[in-house]
Design a protein around this motif. Structure first.
Motif, short mmCIF file in Angstrom:
data_model
loop_
_atom_site.label_atom_id
_atom_site.label_comp_id
_atom_site.label_asym_id
_atom_site.label_seq_id
_atom_site.Cartn_x
_atom_site.Cartn_y
_atom_site.Cartn_z
N THR A 1 2.33 -0.07 7.33
CA THR A 1 2.85 -0.62 8.57
C THR A 1 1.91 -1.72 9.03
O THR A 1 0.76 -1.79 8.58
CB THR A 1 2.93 0.47 9.66
OG1 THR A 1 1.59 0.85 10.01
CG2 THR A 1 3.72 1.67 9.19
N PRO A 2 2.34 -2.61 9.93
CA PRO A 2 1.43 -3.62 10.47
C PRO A 2 0.17 -3.02 11.10
O PRO A 2 -0.92 -3.57 10.97
CB PRO A 2 2.29 -4.35 11.50
CG PRO A 2 3.69 -4.20 10.98
CD PRO A 2 3.73 -2.82 10.40
N VAL A 3 0.32 -1.89 11.77
CA VAL A 3 -0.84 -1.24 12.39
C VAL A 3 -1.82 -0.76 11.33
O VAL A 3 -3.04 -0.95 11.44
CB VAL A 3 -0.39 -0.06 13.28
CG1 VAL A 3 -1.59 0.75 13.75
CG2 VAL A 3 0.39 -0.57 14.48
N GLN A 4 -1.30 -0.15 10.27
CA GLN A 4 -2.17 0.30 9.19
C GLN A 4 -2.86 -0.88 8.51
O GLN A 4 -4.04 -0.81 8.15
CB GLN A 4 -1.35 1.10 8.16
CG GLN A 4 -0.88 2.45 8.67
CD GLN A 4 0.12 3.09 7.72
OE1 GLN A 4 0.88 2.41 7.01
NE2 GLN A 4 0.15 4.42 7.70
N TYR A 5 -2.11 -1.96 8.32
CA TYR A 5 -2.69 -3.15 7.70
C TYR A 5 -3.85 -3.68 8.56
O TYR A 5 -4.92 -3.99 8.03
CB TYR A 5 -1.63 -4.23 7.53
CG TYR A 5 -2.13 -5.43 6.77
CD1 TYR A 5 -1.99 -5.50 5.38
CD2 TYR A 5 -2.78 -6.49 7.42
CE1 TYR A 5 -2.48 -6.59 4.67
CE2 TYR A 5 -3.26 -7.57 6.71
CZ TYR A 5 -3.11 -7.61 5.34
OH TYR A 5 -3.62 -8.68 4.63
N ARG A 6 -3.65 -3.79 9.84
CA ARG A 6 -4.69 -4.32 10.75
C ARG A 6 -5.94 -3.44 10.68
O ARG A 6 -7.07 -3.95 10.65
CB ARG A 6 -4.16 -4.40 12.17
CG ARG A 6 -5.20 -4.74 13.21
CD ARG A 6 -4.57 -5.06 14.56
NE ARG A 6 -4.31 -6.48 14.68
CZ ARG A 6 -3.55 -7.02 15.65
NH1 ARG A 6 -2.98 -6.22 16.54
NH2 ARG A 6 -3.39 -8.33 15.72
N LYS A 7 -5.76 -2.12 10.64
CA LYS A 7 -6.91 -1.20 10.61
C LYS A 7 -7.71 -1.37 9.32
O LYS A 7 -8.93 -1.25 9.32
CB LYS A 7 -6.42 0.24 10.75
CG LYS A 7 -5.98 0.62 12.15
CD LYS A 7 -5.53 2.08 12.20
CE LYS A 7 -5.13 2.46 13.63
NZ LYS A 7 -4.64 3.87 13.70
#
Length: 316
Positions: free
Chosen positions: A307-313
């Motif tokens: 997900t975008p959130v996982q990618y950012r992390k």
């Protein structure tokens, strides 16, 4: 006991060797002595071999001395793997893999196996930056472009550099169970199974060609206005072509359809914004042309496995 041998050559990548060997070495801490891995290195030259980072490694044996069978025979990558052929090594490998229970490669070590004819008919992988080169060089192999590692029968290959650790953990899990592999992963501060594949590390869209053509003009216009809506007809009009002719020319020049290019460009734009800023997801989605966070999330999951959130992390 299981024997693991790493075959070294000039200009190999040190981490490709050290990562997997540390996995097997640490696994020995959790195994009874009679189940230990016995590790060795085999060199293409007598004396110490220079890795690509300048470090010298003294191997245990020269090719001429390495006549025993091995439970696992591995080849690392590095500039010496994809820029050189090493004829004596190729001949030795052809005979050695016949005596090995399993064999494989880390990163671009797949090129060494390929030149020895050992990838033909197998499903394999390598570092994402070199997958196209591997596909063109060894058409009889099936190259998986997004896998961290791939096992096909007695051949196991991995993606770039640290993926050799993933490969080795998988071998330990097969040999001694998941619990031992998990214990090793904890010591190394790595996860047993990564989220997503190699696609999360590689750009989905190649750079626009340097020479101006009707197609590159459209590509550059799209990249400068990603937040706008685009259709095939609209892009074709920018190139002064019919939609059918434009679509055909675009695939011929770019190796993807116009809409695939647009989607990939938007994902790459979003990735860049997620890596380099703290912008809200809604703003990232708007600036990348997705229209909604939901649509962006769907495409990230489909293309990157995150997900975008996982990618950012993971990347910020």
């Amino acid at each position: 006991m299981k024997t693991v041998a790493m075959v070294l050559f000039p200009d190999f990548l040190l981490l490709d060797m050290a990562g997997p060997m540390e996995v097997f070495s640490i696994a020995n801490r959790y195994l009874p002595a009679e189940q230990h891995y016995v590790l060795s290195t085999i060199g293409t030259e007598h004396g110490a071999l220079r890795a690509s980072n300048g470090v010298y490694v003294q191997t245990d044996l020269h090719l001429d001395e390495a006549v025993e069978r091995h439970d696992l025979l591995l080849v690392p990558g590095g500039p010496g793997a994809y820029n050189e052929r090493h004829p004596p090594l190729l001949s030795w490998l052809k005979a050695a893999v016949g005596r090995a229970e399993r064999y494989g490669s880390i990163c671009t070590g797949a090129f060494v196996l390929g030149h020895a004819g050992l990838l033909d008919g197998y499903r394999v992988t390598t570092h994402w930056h070199y997958t196209e080169r591997l596909i063109k060089g060894f058409p009889k192999a099936t190259v998986a472009t997004d896998q961290i590692y791939v096992q096909d029968r007695n051949l196991i290959t991995s993606g770039g550099v640290t993926a050799g650790i993933d490969l080795a953990l998988a071998v330990v899990a097969q040999d001694h169970g998941k619990k031992v592999a998990q214990d090793v992963a904890k010591v190394l501060l790595v996860v047993m199974k990564r989220q997503g594949g190699q696609a999360q590390f590689s750009p989905l869209m190649a750079a626009v060609g340097p020479h101006e053509t009707p197609i590159t003009r459209v590509q550059n216009h799209v990249l400068e206005h990603l937040e706008e809506s685009f259709t095939i007809d609209g892009m074709a009009s920018l190139a002064n072509m019919s939609a059918r002719h434009f679509a055909r020319m675009f695939v011929r020049e770019v190796n993807m359809t116009p809409m695939e290019f647009l989607q990939s460009a938007r994902i790459d734009r979003a990735r860049n914004l997620l890596e380099s800023s703290d912008l809200p997801l809604k703003t990232v989605a708007f600036r990348s042309g997705f229209g909604s966070v939901r649509h962006m999330r769907f495409l990230f999951g489909e293309k990157l496995g995150l997900t975008p959130v996982q990618y950012r992390k993971q990347f910020s």
